[in-house]
Motif scaffolding. Structure first.
Motif, PDB file in Angstrom:
ATOM      1  N   GLN A 736       0.860  -1.059  -0.013  1.00 55.07           N
ATOM      2  CA  GLN A 736      -0.013  -0.206  -0.107  1.00 55.07           C
ATOM      3  C   GLN A 736       0.782   1.205  -0.010  1.00 55.07           C
ATOM      4  O   GLN A 736       2.010   0.920   0.254  1.00 55.07           O
ATOM      5  N   THR A 957      -6.387   3.973  -3.715  1.00 55.91           N
ATOM      6  CA  THR A 957      -7.550   3.926  -2.994  1.00 55.91           C
ATOM      7  C   THR A 957      -8.271   4.908  -3.015  1.00 55.91           C
ATOM      8  O   THR A 957      -7.797   6.088  -3.579  1.00 55.91           O
ATOM      9  N   LEU A 958      -9.650   4.951  -2.902  1.00 55.08           N
ATOM     10  CA  LEU A 958     -10.529   6.186  -2.879  1.00 55.08           C
ATOM     11  C   LEU A 958      -9.924   7.188  -1.655  1.00 55.08           C
ATOM     12  O   LEU A 958      -9.975   8.294  -2.206  1.00 55.08           O
ATOM     13  N   LYS A 959      -9.391   6.604  -0.671  1.00 52.95           N
ATOM     14  CA  LYS A 959      -8.995   7.518   0.340  1.00 52.95           C
ATOM     15  C   LYS A 959      -7.748   8.223  -0.148  1.00 52.95           C
ATOM     16  O   LYS A 959      -7.646   9.711   0.088  1.00 52.95           O
ATOM     17  N   ASP A 960      -6.903   7.768  -0.724  1.00 48.63           N
ATOM     18  CA  ASP A 960      -5.587   8.177  -1.340  1.00 48.63           C
ATOM     19  C   ASP A 960      -6.026   9.178  -2.514  1.00 48.63           C
ATOM     20  O   ASP A 960      -5.239  10.292  -2.510  1.00 48.63           O
ATOM     21  N   TYR A 961      -7.000   8.788  -3.199  1.00 53.85           N
ATOM     22  CA  TYR A 961      -7.213   9.702  -4.420  1.00 53.85           C
ATOM     23  C   TYR A 961      -7.571  11.103  -3.737  1.00 53.85           C
ATOM     24  O   TYR A 961      -7.469  12.083  -4.441  1.00 53.85           O
ATOM     25  N   GLU A 969     -14.480  12.427  -0.109  1.00 49.61           N
ATOM     26  CA  GLU A 969     -14.253  11.008  -0.591  1.00 49.61           C
ATOM     27  C   GLU A 969     -15.523  11.060  -1.494  1.00 49.61           C
ATOM     28  O   GLU A 969     -15.576  10.288  -2.545  1.00 49.61           O
ATOM     29  N   ARG A 973     -15.801   9.478  -5.450  1.00 46.30           N
ATOM     30  CA  ARG A 973     -16.393   8.455  -5.412  1.00 46.30           C
ATOM     31  C   ARG A 973     -17.348   8.458  -6.745  1.00 46.30           C
ATOM     32  O   ARG A 973     -17.477   7.679  -7.552  1.00 46.30           O
ATOM     33  N   ARG A 987     -11.576  -2.946  -9.829  1.00 45.53           N
ATOM     34  CA  ARG A 987     -11.058  -2.764  -8.141  1.00 45.53           C
ATOM     35  C   ARG A 987     -10.896  -4.150  -7.770  1.00 45.53           C
ATOM     36  O   ARG A 987     -11.849  -4.553  -7.091  1.00 45.53           O
ATOM     37  N   LYS A 989      -9.124  -5.271  -5.176  1.00 45.20           N
ATOM     38  CA  LYS A 989      -9.499  -5.298  -3.737  1.00 45.20           C
ATOM     39  C   LYS A 989      -9.941  -3.639  -3.317  1.00 45.20           C
ATOM     40  O   LYS A 989     -11.147  -3.508  -3.520  1.00 45.20           O
ATOM     41  N   GLU A 990      -8.915  -2.885  -2.887  1.00 42.61           N
ATOM     42  CA  GLU A 990      -9.443  -1.648  -2.377  1.00 42.61           C
ATOM     43  C   GLU A 990      -9.045  -0.623  -3.322  1.00 42.61           C
ATOM     44  O   GLU A 990      -9.376   0.648  -3.657  1.00 42.61           O
ATOM     45  N   LYS A 991      -7.848  -0.960  -4.102  1.00 42.41           N
ATOM     46  CA  LYS A 991      -7.442   0.265  -5.121  1.00 42.41           C
ATOM     47  C   LYS A 991      -7.851   0.167  -6.543  1.00 42.41           C
ATOM     48  O   LYS A 991      -8.316  -1.171  -6.746  1.00 42.41           O
TER      49      LYS A 991
END
Length: 1012
Positions: A736, A957-961, A969, A973, A987, A989-991
């Protein structure tokens, strides 16, 4: 010998009685000289043929007898031809003329004759000068006699004695010169036509003998081509030879009798002509000056020169006849010699097969069947099945692979290709001995004399080298490769059999772990693998049968085809046509290099021109698109293909439909199994050089670059396992994003097994305290940054750490190419890494090897389906099934390489997506990759910017983006989820990451828009 009619000149009669017998003998010797050579040739041929008959009856299978016969015949022809070449045309009648000179020297130089002369009879056939001269003499005689008669009248009146009215003629006869001219020069001139007839008759005899030999060879060759030489004893027919020889001897005897008659008649005629000429010499009918010494010498030289030229032309005919026959013999000799070497080779191969390739395949089959029965007996509980699988796997390893298979494969390591190569070298020596110069005439008519200008010289060796020898050597090379390939295939089949057995048991064990209740299913996985392993044994048996028979059959066929080609050289018209083609080819080759140089220049300049025009064309299209947009003339945008969003899901579905063994082999994750690795020699070599430099305590930090899915992890695992044995290795990957210091310190604390770090200096100090040097392989170093303010802190800390610990650590880090390009433009990352190693794209052969290495372990055969467009192709329909599959195989992997851009993971995705039906031992593969990706050029700008951001970070990930753009977010999204639903993103997994199917097209489009 008494003359047939009386001579008017007694001196000549005396000379003739003394000279006739000796003259006939000397002249006949000249004619007989041409006949003795042919008699020797016939006798020698008969002796060789009879010797061959005895040898063939004793050893009918020994082709060497035929070879020796033709060697002897070739020597015989060369000897006879050399005798002709040594013939002295200018001095052919020298001995006879010398004898005539000696005999005539005893004759008087000249004779004088006084005769009553009553005048000449005039004739309309007289020449004008002779007629005038005769008339003048007759007039003078008339006047002289008239005056005498008038005077006698006066004397009669006076009663005085009367004068004699008779007039006498006094002639001088150059007797010796006339004898030499008539019995020498004129006789030789008369005999020249008879000498030509003698040589023509001799040639007729030669042709008859040649035709007999040719018919004998044709029968033999037909016998060899149809039944491998059985029955040649019946073809050596002594009675037929004797009949032919008797006919030839009768012809020669008849010719000799004719020659005797010709010589006797010509000599008598010349003497009788001389006798008649002596009656009119020194008269207007035959002037004395006609036999002047200088005129006789000049006439003699003309006659002898004409005779020599004519005989030389006839000898040209004979020489070319011998050449023509000799070429036939050389061709036949070549065929028998090659056949003889083939018999030797066949004996060696039979010995090798009987001693080396006698393999008990039943033992392997029985072992596998017994193992399957033991597994089936333990299918009552999971525990028993697990124990049985473990036990059988040990037996497979120790008894089947290490014992039975290793011994068999060791036997198969030998081959008889060296014997084939020796056979080829022997054949090459034979080819080199073929004559380099032979004379031929176009008409092939040997019943007339031939001038030097009519003879054409060719090189039989060159003609053979033009087509026949290359075709033969090509056939030998194919046979040699067939043996090598077949032996290799047998070894591969047997090794694959052992591997499939082991892998099937391993897969069955994994299946049982995942499904403890599926005991029958586990048994099925194992036994199906065994069945596929047995197919390899059966195929190996078939291949061994082919190795025993097919190469020898192919070689024998190649020899007969070679003979058919070289036999065409017996046809003179074919020879001249080939010679003309050779001349044209040589002329073509002289100009070929110049054309090649020109082509190279053009090939070098065209890419540059194409690149320039392409760039200008794209720029022009962009301007046109802008104008169209402003004028509201732009075309309707392409919609995103439904197949893009469904691609991954359908690939997963396709994988689930495949057998469990196949699912294991094509899991889309890095492999650490060496058996699946395709060697990257260049990259491994560069990494080894960097490591050697680090061992010498040089400053070396290595970055390994590759596209996502290019096999970076597998490459480094292979390198670590095979190249680093003396140093501890830490191989970790960032899973990550690590773009904040706390994340950075936690990452290295876990790697170094330390409770925690609070600064980069602590990490450096800890590493410097190592008692030994180590190797660190850190993957995904592009996770150590985020494209935002202060997002490069961890990346720079990493550079500092590497730079300060390079004396203790051999650092190997990996980046995606796109991340590297971005970082190099922003923080000049290439300044920190001393070595950059880029993994090159896989070509079609590499991808094929990767795919089929896995497929071999499954035991399944692959069959490619024929696309619709090829079903209508005539050239494709003419191919046999194997050739069709080879073509489809090549066509498939060329397309796969193109659409995957050499990316391993994407290629495997497409391979799985291409699988169609599965039978007991075969998987059919379709050929279509028809997905419309033209919509990529129509993606809106906010999607492009998002794709670029995700690309350089290798997923977010959505958070990093959200953190990267400092947005909520929910807003992010609303952008990413629609892209996910449309298939632009995946996607797992999470990314969020770019869909592999459009990855290459997205990267290319972003580069065209100057994002990089």
């Amino acid at each position: 010998m008494k003359p047939k009619k009386e001579f008017k000149n007694k001196e000549l009669e005396t000379f003739w009685l003394n000279f006739q017998e000796q003259a006939e003998k000397e002249i006949f010797a000249v004619f007989d000289q041409n006949l003795k050579e042919i008699t020797k040739l016939i006798t020698a041929y008969k002796n060789r043929y009879e010797k061959l008959s005895v040898a063939i009856k004793a050893e009918p299978e020994n082709i060497n007898h035929l070879r020796e016969f033709n060697i002897g015949l070739l020597e015989l022809l060369d000897k006879s031809q050399n005798a002709l070449l040594g013939f002295d045309y200018d001095n052919i009648f020298t001995h006879y003329l010398s004898t005539l000179e000696n005999e005539s020297s005893r004759l008087p130089q000249s004779l004088r004759k006084s005769e009553i002369f009553a005048g000449y009879q005039l004739s309309i056939h007289d020449k004008l000068l002779s007629l005038i001269k005769k008339s003048r003499i007759n007039l003078e005689l008339f006047i002289s006699v008239g005056l005498k008669k008038i005077g006698n009248i006066y004397r009669k009146i006076r009663k005085k004695p009367l004068q004699k009215v008779e007039t006498f003629r006094h002639r001088k006869i150059p007797f010796r010169r006339m004898v030499r001219d008539f019995a020498g020069t004129q006789l030789i001139n008369d005999l020249s036509s008879k000498l030509n007839q003698t040589i023509k008759g001799k040639n007729s005899v030669l042709l008859r003998l040649w035709k007999f030999d040719e018919a004998f060879d044709l029968q033999l060759q037909l016998c060899f081509s149809e039944n491998s030489g059985r029955g040649i004893v019946n073809l050596v027919d002594i009675d037929a030879l004797n009949k032919t020889i008797d006919v030839l001897k009768e012809e020669i005897s008849g010719l000799q009798n004719k020659v005797k008659e010709w010589v006797s008649a010509a000599l008598a005629e010349s003497i009788y002509k001389l006798d008649a000429a002596m009656q009119i010499i020194d008269t207007p009918d035959l002037p004395y000056m006609r036999f002047h010494a200088s005129r006789l010498l000049e006439n003699k030289q003309v006659v002898l020169k004409s005779l020599g030229s004519g005989i030389k032309n006839w000898n040209n005919t004979q020489i070319t006849l011998f050449d023509d026959w000799a070429v036939d013999v050389e061709i036949v000799l070549l065929y028998y010699s090659v056949l003889n070497y083939y018999d030797e080779l066949k004996l060696k191969i039979d010995t090798f097969i009987n001693t080396q390739l006698t393999i008990n395949f039943d033992q392997l089959e029985n072992f596998i069947k017994a193992s399957g029965e033991r597994i089936s007996k333990n299918n009552t509980t999971a525990r028993k099945m697990e124990a049985a699988l473990k036990s059988e796997r040990q037996l497979i390893s120790s008894e089947l692979i290490d014992t039975l298979l290793s011994k068999i494969i060791e036997k198969l390591s030998g081959s008889y290709t060296d014997d084939i190569e020796l056979f080829r070298n022997k054949a090459a020596d034979l080819f080199a001995k073929i004559s380099d110069r032979r004379g031929f005439i176009k008409s092939t008519s040997y019943e007339r004399s031939v001038k030097d200008s009519e003879i054409n010289y060719i090189s039989p060796r060159d003609l053979l080298s033009f087509e026949a020898i290359p075709h033969f050597e090509s056939a030998l090379e194919k046979i040699k490769n067939l043996v090598i390939d077949s032996m290799e295939k047998v070894r591969i089949k047997l090794m694959a059999m052992g591997t499939v057995c082991d892998f099937s048991l391993e897969s069955a064990g994994i299946f049982l772990e995942q499904n403890r209740k599926e005991i029958k299913g586990t048994e099925k996985v194992a036994l199906e693998g065994y069945e596929r392993a047995l197919t390899y044994v059966h195929e190996a048996v078939q291949l061994m049968d082919n190795i025993r028979k097919v190469p020898l059959d192919n070689l024998e066929t190649a020899i007969h085809e070679f003979n058919a080609e070289i036999q065409s050289l017996k046809n003179t018209e074919n020879i001249f046509e080939l010679n003309l083609r050779l001349a044209r080819i040589r002329a073509y080759e002289r100009s070929k290099k110049a054309r090649q140089d020109a082509v190279k220049w053009v090939q070098g300049i065209i890419p540059q021109i194409f690149s320039y025009l392409t760039t200008r064309f794209h720029q022009f299209n962009e301007v046109v698109d802008v104008i169209k947009l402003k004028m509201e003339m732009s075309v309707e945008k392409k919609q995103i293909s439904f197949e893009v969003s469904e691609f991954i899901r359908q690939t997963e579905l396709a994988l689930k439909k495949l057998p469990f063994v196949y699912q294991r082999l094509y899991q889309l994750q890095p492999t650490d199994e060496e058996r699946f690795f395709v060697n990257r020699k260049k990259e491994i070599s560069l990494l080894e050089m960097a490591f050697d430099d680090w061992l010498r305590e040089r400053f070396v930090i290595v970055a390994v670059l590759g596209e996502k899915g290019s096999g970076l992890t597998s490459f480094l695992s292979y390198y670590k396992r095979n190249n680093i044995n003396d140093f501890p290795v830490i191989h970790k990957s960032a899973d990550q994003k690590v773009y904040e210091p706390d994340q950075y310190f936690k990452f290295f604390a876990e790697i170094l097994d330390v409770e925690k770090f609070t600064s980069n200096d602590e990490i450096i100090e800890h590493i410097q305290g190592f008692g030994e040097r180590k190797v660190f392989i850190l993957e995904n170093l592009h996770y150590f940054f985020l494209k935002k303010v202060h997002g490069m802190i961890c990346q720079k800390m990493l550079f500092e750490l590497m730079s300060n610990t390079v004396n203790k650590i051999f650092w190997i880090g990996t980046y995606t190419i796109n991340s590297w390009d971005y970082l190099d433009k922003t923080i000049q990352i290439s300044d920190y890494f001393v070595r950059e190693i880029r993994l090159e794209k896989m070509n079609s052969e590499n991808l094929r090897e990767i795919i089929f290495k896995r497929n071999k372990l499954s035991g399944y055969k692959v069959r490619f389906e024929t696309p619709e467009e090829l079903l209508q192709s005539r050239s494709f329909s003419k191919l046999d099934d194997n050739a069709k599959q080879e073509y489809l195989d090549s066509h498939y992997f060329d397309n796969l390489t193109s659409i995957s851009n050499g990316n391993v993971s994407l290629a495997q995705l497409y391979w799985l997506r291409s699988t169609r039906n599965v039978t007991e031992d075969t998987i059919s593969v379709g050929s279509g990759f028809d997905i419309d990706l033209s919509f990529v050029k129509e993606i809106k700008s906010e999607y492009l910017f998002a794709l670029y951001t995700i690309l350089i970070h290798d997923g977010l990930t959505l958070k990093d983006y959200a953190k990267l753009f400092n947005l909520p977010e929910s807003v992010c999204r609303n952008l990413l989820i629609p892209m996910l639903e449309k298939g632009l993103l995946i996607r797992p997994k999470e990314k969020f990451n770019i869909n592999p199917i459009i990855f290459r097209h997205i990267v290319s489009f972003l580069r065209s828009k100057n994002f990089f």
